[in-house]
Design an enzyme around this catalytic site. Structure first.
Site, PDB file in Angstrom:
ATOM      1  N   SER A 172       0.718  -1.032   0.247  1.00  0.00           N
ATOM      2  CA  SER A 172      -0.053  -0.311  -0.002  1.00  0.00           C
ATOM      3  C   SER A 172       0.943   1.349   0.025  1.00  0.00           C
ATOM      4  CB  SER A 172      -0.931  -0.067   1.025  1.00  0.00           C
ATOM      5  OG  SER A 172      -1.758  -1.088   1.231  1.00  0.00           O
TER       6      SER A 172
HETATM    7  N1  SAM Z   1      -0.664  -4.876   4.052  1.00  0.00           N
HETATM    8  C1  SAM Z   1      -0.052  -5.296   2.799  1.00  0.00           C
HETATM    9  C2  SAM Z   1       1.188  -4.622   2.750  1.00  0.00           C
HETATM   10  O1  SAM Z   1       1.810  -3.977   3.668  1.00  0.00           O
HETATM   11  O2  SAM Z   1       2.047  -4.754   1.953  1.00  0.00           O
HETATM   12  C3  SAM Z   1      -0.901  -4.662   1.648  1.00  0.00           C
HETATM   13  C4  SAM Z   1      -1.986  -5.658   1.227  1.00  0.00           C
HETATM   14  S1  SAM Z   1      -2.257  -5.647  -0.360  1.00  0.00           S
HETATM   15  C5  SAM Z   1      -2.909  -4.020  -0.612  1.00  0.00           C
HETATM   16  C6  SAM Z   1      -3.943  -6.606   0.042  1.00  0.00           C
HETATM   17  C7  SAM Z   1      -3.774  -8.070   0.392  1.00  0.00           C
HETATM   18  O3  SAM Z   1      -4.850  -8.643   0.751  1.00  0.00           O
HETATM   19  C8  SAM Z   1      -3.229  -8.955  -0.956  1.00  0.00           C
HETATM   20  O4  SAM Z   1      -1.927  -9.523  -0.650  1.00  0.00           O
HETATM   21  C9  SAM Z   1      -4.188 -10.014  -0.781  1.00  0.00           C
HETATM   22  O5  SAM Z   1      -3.564 -11.495  -1.263  1.00  0.00           O
HETATM   23  C10 SAM Z   1      -4.789  -9.940   0.504  1.00  0.00           C
HETATM   24  N2  SAM Z   1      -6.216 -10.803   0.672  1.00  0.00           N
HETATM   25  C11 SAM Z   1      -7.038 -10.377  -0.131  1.00  0.00           C
HETATM   26  N3  SAM Z   1      -8.124 -11.158   0.353  1.00  0.00           N
HETATM   27  C12 SAM Z   1      -7.792 -11.643   1.385  1.00  0.00           C
HETATM   28  C13 SAM Z   1      -8.473 -12.781   2.242  1.00  0.00           C
HETATM   29  N4  SAM Z   1      -9.568 -12.979   2.229  1.00  0.00           N
HETATM   30  N5  SAM Z   1      -7.594 -13.098   3.469  1.00  0.00           N
HETATM   31  C14 SAM Z   1      -6.208 -12.847   3.573  1.00  0.00           C
HETATM   32  N6  SAM Z   1      -5.579 -11.896   2.719  1.00  0.00           N
HETATM   33  C15 SAM Z   1      -6.598 -11.546   1.526  1.00  0.00           C
END
Ligand code: SAM
Length: 220
Positions: free
Chosen positions: A60
């Site tokens: 992000s």
């Molecule tokens: N917090 C992260 C960072 O600091 O890099 C950014 C995360 S990215 C914007 C969103 C993440 O949420 C992705 O890696 C995606 O695979 C994960 N994601 C989406 N749906 C999810 C779920 N139901 N459970 C766990 N992770 C999930």
């Protein structure tokens, strides 16, 4: 340019954009974001933007990390559940500011890479789990705070249930293309929701989120 100087410049930009929590700014000035981005993008690690991390996912934007963390209002004693480990950067920021972080990622390769990095950087207060984070992680509930770093159509019922009374959930909520960063407090009379600002996140995919990527519609 030296990364420490770049971090300080980023922190200055965050202050100019209205981040006021000194503990959050301090954490952002310590955590090496360049370690959480792919090597070929390291020269952009301190640009205030989201970057690709593989698997179709992103780390992000630093401003959004700072804002969401500030909205959690951490004092240092909390157990925090993060949904969407991604690169691990947000998890590391949280780990600097609370007692324990449980972070869930649905994509195992991302979770494994983040766990290796947490070990290398010496974080001992982060637990990584692989699974559908839209259902939370009941074994370690209740949580003082929950942060969702992917966009959901609504407040996932299981996450609200796993939040302790008086706790806070920070989550992007909205349609596939337009989300509102929302702060949800759990009160005796039900959820109290405050909308903070527009935002754009990758989708929360799972039983308590989108059933498939809503951005892959037939029109695309
Ligand atoms: N917090 C992260 C960072 O600091 O890099 C950014 C995360 S990215 C914007 C969103 C993440 O949420 C992705 O890696 C995606 O695979 C994960 N994601 C989406 N749906 C999810 C779920 N139901 N459970 C766990 N992770 C999930």
């Amino acid at each position: 340019m030296n990364e420490q100087i770049e971090r300080q410049q980023l922190v200055q930009q965050l202050v100019e954009r209205g981040i006021t929590d000194a503990r959050v700014l301090d954490a952002m000035s310590r955590v090496p974001r360049e370690r959480f981005v792919p090597p070929e993008l390291r020269d952009q690690a301190y640009d205030d933007c989201a970057l690709p991390i593989g698997e179709g996912q992103t780390i992000s934007q630093p401003y959004m990390v700072a804002l969401m963390t500030q909205e959690l209002a951490l004092e240092g004693t909390e157990t925090v559940l993060e949904i969407g480990t991604g690169s691990g950067y947000q998890g590391a920021i949280l780990a600097e500011l609370c007692r324990h972080v449980v972070t869930i990622e649905r994509l195992a390769p991302l979770s494994e890479a983040a766990r290796r990095l947490f070990d290398e950087l010496g974080y001992t207060n982060i637990t990584c789990r692989v699974g559908d984070g839209s259902l939370g992680w009941d074994a370690e509930a209740p949580y003082d705070r929950i942060m969702v770093t992917a966009g959901a159509p609504d407040i996932p019922a299981e996450l609200y249930r796993q939040l302790r009374m008086g706790g806070r959930l920070v989550i992007p909520i909205g349609s596939a293309r337009h989300e509102m960063l929302s702060v949800v407090d759990k009160t005796e009379t039900g959820p109290r929701v405050v909308e903070v600002c527009d935002c754009t996140f990758v989708p929360l995919i799972g039983a308590g989120g989108w059933h498939e990527d809503p951005r892959r519609g037939p029109e695309e």
